[in-house]
Design a protein around this motif. Sequence first.
Motif, PDB file in Angstrom:
ATOM      1  N   ARG A  14       0.826  -1.221   0.000  1.00  0.00           N
ATOM      2  CA  ARG A  14       0.000   0.000   0.000  1.00  0.00           C
ATOM      3  C   ARG A  14       0.850   1.258   0.000  1.00  0.00           C
ATOM      4  O   ARG A  14       0.319   2.356   0.019  1.00  0.00           O
ATOM      5  CB  ARG A  14      -0.915  -0.005   1.215  1.00  0.00           C
ATOM      6  CG  ARG A  14      -1.931  -1.107   1.148  1.00  0.00           C
ATOM      7  CD  ARG A  14      -2.930  -0.998   2.252  1.00  0.00           C
ATOM      8  NE  ARG A  14      -3.904  -2.069   2.116  1.00  0.00           N
ATOM      9  CZ  ARG A  14      -4.483  -2.682   3.100  1.00  0.00           C
ATOM     10  NH1 ARG A  14      -4.208  -2.318   4.336  1.00  0.00           N
ATOM     11  NH2 ARG A  14      -5.349  -3.626   2.900  1.00  0.00           N
ATOM     12  N   ASP A  15       2.160   1.109   0.007  1.00  0.00           N
ATOM     13  CA  ASP A  15       3.035   2.285   0.042  1.00  0.00           C
ATOM     14  C   ASP A  15       2.793   3.186  -1.155  1.00  0.00           C
ATOM     15  O   ASP A  15       2.751   4.406  -1.021  1.00  0.00           O
ATOM     16  CB  ASP A  15       4.502   1.857   0.094  1.00  0.00           C
ATOM     17  CG  ASP A  15       4.861   1.221   1.430  1.00  0.00           C
ATOM     18  OD1 ASP A  15       4.092   1.400   2.393  1.00  0.00           O
ATOM     19  OD2 ASP A  15       5.906   0.550   1.490  1.00  0.00           O
ATOM     20  N   GLY A  16       2.640   2.592  -2.327  1.00  0.00           N
ATOM     21  CA  GLY A  16       2.405   3.381  -3.534  1.00  0.00           C
ATOM     22  C   GLY A  16       1.099   4.134  -3.467  1.00  0.00           C
ATOM     23  O   GLY A  16       0.995   5.286  -3.879  1.00  0.00           O
ATOM     24  N   LEU A  17       0.065   3.493  -2.927  1.00  0.00           N
ATOM     25  CA  LEU A  17      -1.243   4.133  -2.801  1.00  0.00           C
ATOM     26  C   LEU A  17      -1.199   5.285  -1.804  1.00  0.00           C
ATOM     27  O   LEU A  17      -1.760   6.356  -2.043  1.00  0.00           O
ATOM     28  CB  LEU A  17      -2.280   3.089  -2.370  1.00  0.00           C
ATOM     29  CG  LEU A  17      -3.724   3.555  -2.275  1.00  0.00           C
ATOM     30  CD1 LEU A  17      -4.204   4.057  -3.634  1.00  0.00           C
ATOM     31  CD2 LEU A  17      -4.608   2.428  -1.784  1.00  0.00           C
ATOM     32  N   VAL A  18      -0.510   5.079  -0.692  1.00  0.00           N
ATOM     33  CA  VAL A  18      -0.374   6.140   0.311  1.00  0.00           C
ATOM     34  C   VAL A  18       0.408   7.319  -0.269  1.00  0.00           C
ATOM     35  O   VAL A  18       0.032   8.481  -0.102  1.00  0.00           O
ATOM     36  CB  VAL A  18       0.310   5.594   1.584  1.00  0.00           C
ATOM     37  CG1 VAL A  18       0.672   6.729   2.534  1.00  0.00           C
ATOM     38  CG2 VAL A  18      -0.593   4.589   2.278  1.00  0.00           C
ATOM     39  N   ILE A  22      -0.978  11.174  -0.738  1.00  0.00           N
ATOM     40  CA  ILE A  22      -0.306  12.351  -0.171  1.00  0.00           C
ATOM     41  C   ILE A  22       0.023  13.356  -1.275  1.00  0.00           C
ATOM     42  O   ILE A  22      -0.183  14.560  -1.109  1.00  0.00           O
ATOM     43  CB  ILE A  22       0.958  11.930   0.603  1.00  0.00           C
ATOM     44  CG1 ILE A  22       0.557  11.175   1.865  1.00  0.00           C
ATOM     45  CG2 ILE A  22       1.823  13.135   0.949  1.00  0.00           C
ATOM     46  CD1 ILE A  22       1.711  10.541   2.609  1.00  0.00           C
ATOM     47  N   ALA A  23       0.512  12.866  -2.404  1.00  0.00           N
ATOM     48  CA  ALA A  23       0.837  13.761  -3.524  1.00  0.00           C
ATOM     49  C   ALA A  23      -0.417  14.467  -4.028  1.00  0.00           C
ATOM     50  O   ALA A  23      -0.390  15.669  -4.331  1.00  0.00           O
ATOM     51  CB  ALA A  23       1.498  12.975  -4.653  1.00  0.00           C
ATOM     52  N   ALA A  24      -1.540  13.751  -4.095  1.00  0.00           N
ATOM     53  CA  ALA A  24      -2.791  14.370  -4.543  1.00  0.00           C
ATOM     54  C   ALA A  24      -3.266  15.423  -3.547  1.00  0.00           C
ATOM     55  O   ALA A  24      -3.744  16.495  -3.941  1.00  0.00           O
ATOM     56  CB  ALA A  24      -3.862  13.302  -4.740  1.00  0.00           C
ATOM     57  N   LEU A  25      -3.125  15.153  -2.263  1.00  0.00           N
ATOM     58  CA  LEU A  25      -3.520  16.115  -1.234  1.00  0.00           C
ATOM     59  C   LEU A  25      -2.666  17.378  -1.298  1.00  0.00           C
ATOM     60  O   LEU A  25      -3.188  18.499  -1.219  1.00  0.00           O
ATOM     61  CB  LEU A  25      -3.417  15.480   0.150  1.00  0.00           C
ATOM     62  CG  LEU A  25      -3.852  16.334   1.329  1.00  0.00           C
ATOM     63  CD1 LEU A  25      -5.326  16.683   1.206  1.00  0.00           C
ATOM     64  CD2 LEU A  25      -3.583  15.611   2.633  1.00  0.00           C
ATOM     65  N   VAL A  26      -1.371  17.219  -1.478  1.00  0.00           N
ATOM     66  CA  VAL A  26      -0.479  18.377  -1.599  1.00  0.00           C
ATOM     67  C   VAL A  26      -0.820  19.190  -2.843  1.00  0.00           C
ATOM     68  O   VAL A  26      -0.911  20.417  -2.799  1.00  0.00           O
ATOM     69  CB  VAL A  26       0.997  17.928  -1.613  1.00  0.00           C
ATOM     70  CG1 VAL A  26       1.918  19.071  -2.004  1.00  0.00           C
ATOM     71  CG2 VAL A  26       1.395  17.370  -0.256  1.00  0.00           C
ATOM     72  N   ALA A  27      -1.041  18.509  -3.965  1.00  0.00           N
ATOM     73  CA  ALA A  27      -1.385  19.210  -5.208  1.00  0.00           C
ATOM     74  C   ALA A  27      -2.698  19.969  -5.062  1.00  0.00           C
ATOM     75  O   ALA A  27      -2.822  21.118  -5.509  1.00  0.00           O
ATOM     76  CB  ALA A  27      -1.459  18.222  -6.365  1.00  0.00           C
TER      77      ALA A  27
END
Length: 93
Positions: A14-18, A22-27
């Motif tokens: 699940r590391d890739g999904l997490v 996080i990247a989507a939230l920052v963007a």
Amino acid sequence: MAAETPSAPKPPARDGLVAAGIAALVAATVLIGALAPGGGPHGAASDPREDTACLEWSDGCRVCQRQAEGSACSLPGIACTPSAERCLRHSGG
């Protein structure tokens, strides 16, 4: 010959999904900050020097006032680090 016991199934990675979450939230946060209006209660322009309703503005080091002849600014302190300019006084209030 000994019987082999089946190993427990491994949980999915699940590391890739997490990381993608996080990247989507920052963007999304950066996009909201860039698109949000920042004019304040008077709807001022982002640059107080360009906002004709702003009569006095400061960058934390010097204070400028709009006068009939143009703008007049104080001298900054010797160890001052300027920040973003902001309007201190608007016309009509």
